[in-house]
Write an enzyme that holds these catalytic residues in place. Structure first.
Site, mmCIF file in Angstrom:
data_model
loop_
_atom_site.group_PDB
_atom_site.id
_atom_site.type_symbol
_atom_site.label_atom_id
_atom_site.label_comp_id
_atom_site.label_asym_id
_atom_site.label_seq_id
_atom_site.Cartn_x
_atom_site.Cartn_y
_atom_site.Cartn_z
ATOM 1 N N SER A 197 104.483 74.443 155.831
ATOM 2 C CA SER A 197 104.136 74.199 157.239
ATOM 3 C C SER A 197 103.026 73.162 157.389
ATOM 4 O O SER A 197 101.956 73.438 157.959
ATOM 5 C CB SER A 197 103.763 75.522 157.903
ATOM 6 O OG SER A 197 104.854 76.401 157.865
ATOM 7 N N ASP B 235 107.979 76.573 159.293
ATOM 8 C CA ASP B 235 108.051 77.969 159.727
ATOM 9 C C ASP B 235 108.969 78.168 160.937
ATOM 10 O O ASP B 235 109.638 79.197 161.051
ATOM 11 C CB ASP B 235 106.653 78.520 160.018
ATOM 12 C CG ASP B 235 105.850 77.674 160.998
ATOM 13 O OD1 ASP B 235 106.336 76.594 161.399
ATOM 14 O OD2 ASP B 235 104.727 78.077 161.342
ATOM 15 N N ARG C 282 102.634 83.250 150.501
ATOM 16 C CA ARG C 282 103.400 84.448 150.181
ATOM 17 C C ARG C 282 104.604 84.091 149.331
ATOM 18 O O ARG C 282 105.172 83.015 149.467
ATOM 19 C CB ARG C 282 103.874 85.152 151.461
ATOM 20 C CG ARG C 282 102.751 85.759 152.272
ATOM 21 C CD ARG C 282 103.286 86.489 153.486
ATOM 22 N NE ARG C 282 104.217 85.668 154.228
ATOM 23 C CZ ARG C 282 105.359 86.107 154.757
ATOM 24 N NH1 ARG C 282 105.724 87.355 154.608
ATOM 25 N NH2 ARG C 282 106.139 85.281 155.430
#
Length: 498
Positions: A177, A230, A108
């Site tokens: 991540s 994250d 994203r």
């Protein structure tokens, strides 16, 4: 129902299928067979038991490992990674900041317009992009070029609602991540790929440098201000809106936690202490292991057959990826040893990881009088359509045993963090100081019974007085927003007048 029974149903029609179900129902009513079912379930429940005394032992063991991990690299199963985040957002950040969140088969890109003191996030936009499978095993340049091309397109669509400061380079927070050895707030070496990625020429390289080279190739004038995972992003995102946030826990497919540690309590820290006196620690708590964890033969078999035997033991008993698989293994044993589904083991019941957490959550929380959700899920997942209410009640009981154990062990982990921070007691005459844990992940957000069990257990462990000062608050999309606000709190232009 097994292959033979399904074949009969197809060849001979509904009447024979109904007759087969009656035969199985009668078989399950035999005292010896049903007694065996109850014996297996009772044994499983006893082995999964998490009384407060055991949870305190788990917490004691985790705190020992936390100290060891802070003392030296490789000194503990808990990595206790230094995040280099020593300047958390405080809500006064202002300006336009971007984030790139790469943690799986999609990534994203986000942009946030921050309004400064009291105004928070004025505007935000995001886009999600699927990564072509070929790029997950290609070259580093191919992957980052694809990502940056999409990022550049996103930047080009910046509307009038977003106001970049003239004369300043755009800044980005990069949520990555995957296992990284971080060397500064904006640099980190990739240790290995996970989640289906296998790009050899990235391993051992600084992922921020790889991203920056790609941005230069595309002529994208942007600086990576912060590299985070994250969990650290979730902590930062929570802190941006609430000064009481002191830790973050991810409970989703996997699990992890991060918290704010005193910098002088980190023996392995080299160099001058940060001015803030604090450092965010990424625990990587999924790898915690202790003899006090209530493990069953089903857990041990799952671990032995996994891609990482002996690793991530804590995660394997309490995170979303594994709960359904533990339940499937128990059901498979019931089918083999107690003819729970009839004379044969249904073929689909033998398929590893076929039972996902959304299914067990739905079955566990089935409130219909005949447990219709269980009926439907077993038809859809296993092609088993002959369950009786008595059988379905056992299935729900197994879901409850597994989810409750996982939730209570999660609570023991949170207790460990609070104890390490000295937030588990209130001294006489001391003013109550509120502490908030930012929670993220689908398991916590969507599995209501799991969440209730966790919160109830934490209250039980802390006691009424202290639990009144502790709050678990959902921090949705923490990893994306957290990365952007960390870019703001670590901006090159911090403190300069607009």
């Amino acid at each position: 129902m097994g292959k033979v029974a399904v074949g009969i149903a197809v060849a001979c029609g509904v009447a024979v299928a109904a007759a087969a179900a009656v035969v199985i129902h009668r078989r399950m009513k035999k005292p010896g067979t049903w007694a065996k079912v109850m014996e297996i379930v009772k044994d499983f429940e006893e082995k999964c038991a998490t009384p407060v005394s055991r949870l305190r032992q788990v917490s004691d063991a985790m705190i020992v490992e936390m100290h060891a991990g802070l003392a030296s690299e490789g000194g503990s199963k808990l990595k206790m990674l230094i995040s280099y985040v020593d300047n958390l957002p405080n809500g006064r950040e202002k300006g336009l900041f971007y984030a790139l969140d790469l943690g799986g088969t999609n990534f994203r890109v986000l942009r946030l317009q921050l309004g400064g003191r009291g105004r928070g996030i004025v505007n935000q936009q995001f886009a999600e992009v699927a990564i072509p499978p070929s790029l997950m095993t290609g070259t580093s340049a191919e992957l980052f070029d694809f990502i940056v091309a999409e990022l550049a397109q996103f930047v080009a669509q910046e509307g009038s609602d977003f106001e970049p400061t003239p004369g300043r380079q755009r800044e980005l927070g990069f949520t990555f991540s995957f296992p990284v050895m971080q060397t500064s707030i904006a640099s980190g070496t990739l240790l290995k790929w996970t989640k289906g990625f296998n790009i050899n020429d990235t391993v051992g390289k600084d992922v921020v440098a790889e991203l920056t080279k790609s941005m230069e190739r595309h002529g994208l004038d942007m600086r990576v201000a912060a590299l985070v995972n994250d969990t650290v992003g979730t902590l930062a995102g929570g802190r941006f809106v609430n000064d009481d946030v002191v830790a973050a826990v991810i409970l989703g497919t996997g699990s992890n936690a991060a918290y704010i540690e005193r910098a002088n309590a980190i023996p392995k820290w080299q160099g001058p202490l940060p001015r803030s006196g604090e450092m965010v620690i990424n625990m990587e708590w999924g790898n915690f292991k202790s003899a006090h964890l209530p493990l069953t033969e089903y857990d041990l078999e799952l671990d032995a057959e996994s891609l990482n035997p002996g690793e991530q033991i804590y995660e394997k008993v309490m995170s979303g990826m594994y709960l359904g698989e533990i339940i499937r293994r128990v059901l498979c044993w019931l089918a083999q040893e107690a003819a729970f589904f009839g004379d044969t083991v249904p073929p689909k019941l033998k398929v590893p990881f076929i039972l996902g957490t959304p299914a067990i959550s739905a079955m566990h929380q089935d409130t219909s009088h005949d447990l219709k959700v269980v009926i439907n899920r077993f038809k859809e997942t296993f092609e088993i359509s002959n369950t009786t209410l008595k059988m379905r009640l056992v299935i729900v009981q197994i879901c409850n045993i597994v989810a409750t154990r996982g939730a209570r062990l999660s609570a023991a982990g949170i207790l460990s963090i609070l104890r390490k921070m000295g937030r588990d007691t209130i001294k006489e005459g001391e003013k109550r100081q509120r502490a908030v844990i930012g929670m993220d992940g689908g398991l916590y957000e969507h599995y209501t019974e799991y969440r209730k069990s966790l919160e109830s257990c934490l209250n039980e462990l802390l006691g009424e007085e202290v639990s009144g000062t502790i709050a678990l608050e959902l921090a949705s999309d923490g990893s994306g927003i957290g990365a952007a606000v960390l870019a703001a709190s670590h901006s090159l232009y911090l403190g300069r007048d607009d």
